[in-house]
Design a protein around this motif. Structure first.
Motif, mmCIF file in Angstrom:
data_model
loop_
_atom_site.group_PDB
_atom_site.id
_atom_site.type_symbol
_atom_site.label_atom_id
_atom_site.label_comp_id
_atom_site.label_asym_id
_atom_site.label_seq_id
_atom_site.Cartn_x
_atom_site.Cartn_y
_atom_site.Cartn_z
ATOM 1 N N ASP A 1 1.044 -0.848 0.187
ATOM 2 C CA ASP A 1 0.105 -0.078 -0.481
ATOM 3 C C ASP A 1 1.099 0.871 -0.310
ATOM 4 N N GLU A 2 1.770 1.193 0.491
ATOM 5 C CA GLU A 2 2.962 2.328 0.971
ATOM 6 C C GLU A 2 3.367 2.659 -0.788
ATOM 7 N N ASN A 3 3.901 2.090 -1.316
ATOM 8 C CA ASN A 3 4.588 1.659 -2.276
ATOM 9 C C ASN A 3 3.500 2.265 -3.962
ATOM 10 N N ILE A 4 2.377 1.950 -3.221
ATOM 11 C CA ILE A 4 1.980 2.241 -4.412
ATOM 12 C C ILE A 4 0.868 4.154 -4.496
ATOM 13 N N SER A 5 0.872 4.070 -2.745
ATOM 14 C CA SER A 5 0.388 5.457 -2.357
ATOM 15 C C SER A 5 1.352 6.378 -3.298
ATOM 16 N N SER A 6 2.687 6.182 -3.283
ATOM 17 C CA SER A 6 3.841 6.640 -3.447
ATOM 18 C C SER A 6 3.691 7.010 -5.370
ATOM 19 N N ASN B 1 0.007 11.260 -10.263
ATOM 20 C CA ASN B 1 -1.107 12.918 -9.760
ATOM 21 C C ASN B 1 -0.274 14.933 -9.804
ATOM 22 N N TYR C 1 0.618 -3.058 -9.192
ATOM 23 C CA TYR C 1 -1.037 -3.844 -9.236
ATOM 24 C C TYR C 1 -0.523 -5.104 -9.436
ATOM 25 N N ARG D 1 2.730 1.649 -11.966
ATOM 26 C CA ARG D 1 1.933 1.497 -10.592
ATOM 27 C C ARG D 1 1.307 0.619 -11.779
ATOM 28 N N THR E 1 0.935 6.777 -6.382
ATOM 29 C CA THR E 1 -0.318 7.721 -6.828
ATOM 30 C C THR E 1 0.060 8.930 -7.154
ATOM 31 N N ALA E 2 1.200 9.428 -5.834
ATOM 32 C CA ALA E 2 1.512 10.911 -5.795
ATOM 33 C C ALA E 2 2.574 10.813 -6.949
#
Length: 287
Positions: free
Chosen positions: A54-59, A65, A81, A77, A61-62
């Motif tokens: 989740d941490e890597n996916i969040s990075s 963005n 996934y 990404r 996603t940032a």
């Protein structure tokens, strides 16, 4: 027999953005995984799950963005996934990457594997074909398409694709491993052993080519080399039911039925539906 799939690949791009993206993603290391089963979980079983955390996916996603129009961000990404088994999310990202860059051949090849995991082999084949059309020298697409062909019984087409990847001087062990499986299925065990050995030289920590080579050694009545390879396969991956069953078969051929029964039992515990292990255990139980 087991086949290897490299799950997914990020794009290659020489820019400052690439460094930032890969640093955030932590996906530079390409994992080897897979088995002949069409079960997606099995195909990605040995992938480093940290890459899909989740941490890597969040990075990632940032990063997206900050760069919403950059196709490579979506491709990376999507790869993360895919490694985490989130295939629909992966497909959406590859769809977006291709929408932003219709010539992004790596994204087509990555999406093809996801299409296969989602059960749409026709779409997977179409994507592999498009990746090859865009880059006729892209070895990963030939290997992916070849494995798709092989799993669907199109052996000659599969062999041609693995052969093409090898002619392109690929350093991807899957090409040699999977061509070795075809040689093995045709009884050409000397050629199979050569291919499995090359695969091992390219990926010495992968259990599957040791197991494959052991099978061909066994077919040539070279039990000592077969036993050594099966032991190495088990050492590298103790969850490989086929490796335990093959080790058991050597014990059985040597007349060591008690040891054979223990190894067959280990295989059955790992895969209760693996018939060679079930049958072997029935033969040797109580020895």
């Amino acid at each position: 027999m087991i086949a290897i799939d490299r799950p997914l690949e990020p794009g290659v791009r020489g820019s400052a953005f690439r460094g930032a993206l890969f640093a955030a993603a932590s996906v530079l290391a390409l994992a080897l995984a897979g088995c002949q089963s069409s079960n997606p979980v099995s195909d990605l079983a040995t992938v480093d799950l940290a890459q899909s955390s989740d941490e890597n996916i969040s990075s990632l996603t940032a990063v997206i963005n900050q760069n919403p129009s950059d196709p490579e961000a979506y491709n990376v990404r999507g790869s993360a996934y895919g490694r985490g088994g989130k295939y629909r999310e992966a497909k959406r990202d590859f769809d977006r990457a291709i929408e932003l860059n219709p010539s992004f051949y790596q994204a087509y090849s990555n999406r093809a594997l996801i299409q296969r995991f989602l059960g749409d082999n026709a779409a997977a084949l179409s994507d592999y074909n498009r990746a090859i059309q865009l880059n006729a020298n892209y070895d990963a697409a030939y290997i992916g398409r070849g494995n798709l062909y092989r799993l669907n019984g199109r052996t000659q087409d599969a062999f041609a694709d693995f052969q093409k990847a090898i002619q392109l001087d690929t350093t991807d062990p899957r090409a040699y491993h999977n061509r070795g499986l075809i040689y093995q299925s045709q009884g050409q065990h000397a050629f199979a052993i050569e291919d499995f050995s090359t695969s091992i030289s390219l990926s010495p920590d992968s259990a599957e080519p040791y197991n494959g080579r052991g099978v061909s050694y066994l077919a040539m009545n070279d039990d000592d080399n077969a036993f050594s390879d099966f032991n190495t396969a088990i050492k590298l991956n103790g969850n490989l039911a086929e490796g335990w069953a093959n080790q058991a078969l050597v014990y059985e051929r040597r007349g060591e039925r008690d040891k054979a029964a223990k190894s067959y039992a280990a295989a059955v515990r790992l895969d209760p539906n693996y018939k060679p292990a079930v049958d072997g255990l029935a033969r040797t139980r109580g020895a």
